[in-house]
Design a protein around this motif. Structure first.
Motif, short mmCIF file in Angstrom:
data_model
loop_
_atom_site.label_atom_id
_atom_site.label_comp_id
_atom_site.label_asym_id
_atom_site.label_seq_id
_atom_site.Cartn_x
_atom_site.Cartn_y
_atom_site.Cartn_z
N PRO A 294 -1.18 -4.37 5.90
CA PRO A 294 -2.12 -4.86 4.87
C PRO A 294 -2.40 -6.36 5.00
CG PRO A 294 -0.43 -3.49 3.87
CD PRO A 294 -0.02 -3.71 5.30
N GLU B 193 -6.25 6.25 4.82
CA GLU B 193 -6.75 5.82 3.51
C GLU B 193 -6.89 6.99 2.54
OE1 GLU B 193 -10.33 3.54 3.69
OE2 GLU B 193 -9.41 1.97 4.89
N THR C 207 0.85 -1.18 0.00
CA THR C 207 0.00 0.00 0.00
C THR C 207 0.89 1.24 0.00
OG1 THR C 207 -1.68 -1.21 1.24
CG2 THR C 207 -1.84 1.19 1.23
N PHE D 104 -3.77 7.27 0.43
CA PHE D 104 -3.32 6.17 -0.42
C PHE D 104 -3.20 6.67 -1.85
CE2 PHE D 104 -5.09 2.37 2.24
CZ PHE D 104 -4.26 2.72 3.28
N ARG E 250 -1.91 5.57 -6.00
CA ARG E 250 -1.64 4.49 -6.95
C ARG E 250 -0.44 4.92 -7.78
NH1 ARG E 250 -3.06 -0.13 -8.75
NH2 ARG E 250 -3.20 -0.63 -10.96
#
Length: 141
Positions: free
Chosen positions: A114, A124, A91, A127, A129
């Motif tokens: 995780p 969160e 993550t 987070f 990508r």
């Protein structure tokens, strides 16, 4: 008279399953650079993460560059062997610069990371990508 019950089985975990949660902290070109983030005490953040790791049994590594520099400071929370077996995946946390975020990351890793523990809801929100080449570069190390 001996007991008719079989002895309990002991499961011997291999090294991959015993591997603890690992934090990979970017400290290269942008992350950890006081010129880019002058209000962040990067050394204190790393010291705090290492102290929590020593206390709770997870690991902290540093790397030169994870890639998504526009979202610096970046920390990757890699699952433990148990977490990976339960479906946890690395993550990526971006903009990890303040004390509250540092404490949330350390607390999540201490709880198993995780696949083992749910992350704090506020974490969160951070987070990210990463681009594909950044994920590939992290796996190669």
């Amino acid at each position: 008279m001996p007991s008719a019950l079989p002895s309990p089985r002991r499961t011997v975990l291999g090294p991959a399953l015993r591997r603890p949660c690992t934090l990979v902290v970017c400290r290269g070109c942008c992350c950890g650079h006081p010129g880019k983030h002058p209000g962040t005490d990067h050394a204190r953040q790393l010291d705090r993460l290492r102290a929590a790791a020593a206390e709770h049994g997870f690991q902290v590594r540093t790397t030169d560059c994870l890639g998504p520099c526009d979202q610096a400071n970046v920390i990757v929370v890699q699952p433990s062997g148990e977490g990976r077996r339960a479906g946890g995946r690395p993550t990526w946390v971006g903009f990890a610069m303040d004390d509250a975020c540092t404490e949330e990351i350390a607390g999540w890793a201490a709880a198993g990371g995780p696949g083992v523990a749910e992350p704090p809801m506020t974490l969160e929100l951070q987070f990210i990508r990463p681009r594909r080449e950044a994920r590939t570069r992290t796996r190669a190390r």
